[in-house]
Design an enzyme around this catalytic site. Structure first.
Site, mmCIF file in Angstrom:
data_model
loop_
_atom_site.group_PDB
_atom_site.id
_atom_site.type_symbol
_atom_site.label_atom_id
_atom_site.label_comp_id
_atom_site.label_asym_id
_atom_site.label_seq_id
_atom_site.Cartn_x
_atom_site.Cartn_y
_atom_site.Cartn_z
ATOM 1 N N TYR A 1 2.581 15.033 5.825
ATOM 2 C CA TYR A 1 3.020 13.630 5.729
ATOM 3 C C TYR A 1 4.546 13.641 5.790
ATOM 4 C CZ TYR A 1 2.386 8.733 4.261
ATOM 5 O OH TYR A 1 2.341 7.352 4.189
ATOM 6 N N LEU B 1 -8.046 7.070 4.397
ATOM 7 C CA LEU B 1 -8.947 6.238 5.197
ATOM 8 C C LEU B 1 -8.642 6.505 6.673
ATOM 9 C CD1 LEU B 1 -10.899 3.632 5.273
ATOM 10 C CD2 LEU B 1 -8.784 2.360 5.668
ATOM 11 N N GLY B 2 -9.661 6.639 7.475
ATOM 12 C CA GLY B 2 -9.456 6.928 8.903
ATOM 13 C C GLY B 2 -9.064 5.714 9.714
ATOM 14 N N SER B 3 -7.930 5.085 9.350
ATOM 15 C CA SER B 3 -7.422 3.922 10.077
ATOM 16 C C SER B 3 -6.734 4.384 11.353
ATOM 17 C CB SER B 3 -6.404 3.192 9.210
ATOM 18 O OG SER B 3 -5.295 4.058 8.999
ATOM 19 N N LEU C 1 0.853 -1.192 0.000
ATOM 20 C CA LEU C 1 0.000 0.000 0.000
ATOM 21 C C LEU C 1 0.885 1.236 0.000
ATOM 22 C CD1 LEU C 1 -3.146 -0.202 0.248
ATOM 23 C CD2 LEU C 1 -2.000 -2.211 1.157
ATOM 24 N N TYR D 1 1.059 5.763 -0.968
ATOM 25 C CA TYR D 1 0.287 7.011 -0.834
ATOM 26 C C TYR D 1 0.896 8.059 -1.752
ATOM 27 C CZ TYR D 1 -2.141 10.917 1.418
ATOM 28 O OH TYR D 1 -2.919 12.015 1.664
#
Ligand code: NAI
Length: 286
Positions: free
Chosen positions: A182, A220-222, A170, A172
């Site tokens: 980030y 995504l709000g992980s 994964l 970004y």
């Protein structure tokens, strides 16, 4: 014949790893997961106590089964790498065989081979610091946990991966566009991961015709994303500015991972696949 998947980086039911596990399970794969050692006890006890039963539900009403949960710390390749203070740490003392090499050996002993390897983990201790204020130690830690961890996993699992298998990570978009916030070298770590995806695709492809791809996922709000601190803003930004103005569901990333690991994607390797409602294609916010 059913396939077997090892998914590294599952410690609750909120993240991309969990969603990928579900999509692969729904497609008939047997699921093994690697869970970060400090998060192992709470994850296993929550599983046992049925806390995840609602989110284990698949389309057909059955519950996803996890054949085995392996403790894993992907920052360490073998026991010789583990410093004394980590060995002595209470959160590590209860578990054994959690370095990458040992986990691969345990999976081999328990199951023989796998077909699908998923890397769904990242960590950058200085993520909240701008890159120009990041320490050498913080930068290297981000690369170690978020990029080299993938090389190490593939290196140790390749010998037990079946021909025509699939490896997925994964990433970004902060790897290629400026995403303030980030930090800590995480943008650099994702750039390395994407470049490594191409080189590893060549090496694993030539060795065993294994395909290596990475999914560039939208926000995504992980648990990990909440720790960075700007995730709600990124979700709002995407909703406002992306071509598709809808929520991004973890399941959509999971389904892409299932597709990429299936024969439907038999000619796709070395690719960065965007699953982000199209946000990557925009040049300006509107
Ligand atoms: P998550 O919190 O569900 O997954 C991250 C996992 O990494 C956690 O389970 C954590 O325990 C594990 N982990 C951290 N250090 C580890 C280590 N040394 N060894 C083993 N496991 C370790 O969060 P999320 O967001 O689903 O992250 C999964 C992947 O998705 C990461 O690579 C992340 O960078 C990527 N991603 C996430 C986005 C988001 O908005 N949430 C967007 C794009 C990519």
């Amino acid at each position: 014949k059913g396939k077997r998947a090892f998914i590294a980086g599952v410690a609750d039911d909120n993240g991309y790893g969990w969603a990928i596990a579900k999509s692969l399970a729904a497609a008939g794969a047997e699921i093994l997961v690697g869970t970060w050692v400090p998060a192992l006890n709470i994850f296993e006890s929550s599983l046992r106590r049925g806390k995840f039963d609602e989110s284990r539900k698949l389309q057909d009403g059955s519950l996803m089964e996890i054949a085995k949960v392996y403790p894993l710390d992907a920052v360490y390749d073998n026991p010789e790498d583990v410093p004394e203070d980590v060995k002595a740490n209470k959160r590590y003392a209860g578990a054994t065989n959690w370095t990458v090499q040992e986990v691969a050996e345990s999976v081999k002993k328990d199951f023989g081979t796998i077909d699908i390897l998923v890397h769904s983990l990242a960590n950058g201790p200085e993520v909240s610091k701008p890159l120009s204020e990041t320490s050498r130690k913080g930068y290297l830690a981000a690369l170690s946990a978020s990029s080299y961890s993938y090389i190490s996993l593939l290196k140790h699992f390749l010998p037990i991966m079946n021909q025509d298998g699939s490896a997925i990570s994964l990433t970004y978009i902060a790897s290629e566009r400026i995403i303030p916030g980030y930090g800590g070298g995480m943008s650099s770590a994702k750039a390395a991961l994407e470049s490594d995806t191409r080189v590893l695709a060549f090496e694993a492809g030539r060795k065993k015709r294994i395909r290596v791809n990475t999914i560039s996922a939208g926000p995504l709000g992980s648990r990990a994303a909440k720790a960075i601190g700007f995730i709600d803003m990124m979700i709002d930004y995407s909703f406002t500015n992306a071509p598709l103005q809808k929520e991004l569901h973890a399941e959509e990333v999971g389904n892409t991972a299932a597709f990429l690991s299936s024969p439907l994607a038999s000619a796709i390797t070395g690719s960065v696949i965007y699953v982000d409602n199209g946000l990557n294609a925009m040049g300006v916010g509107v």
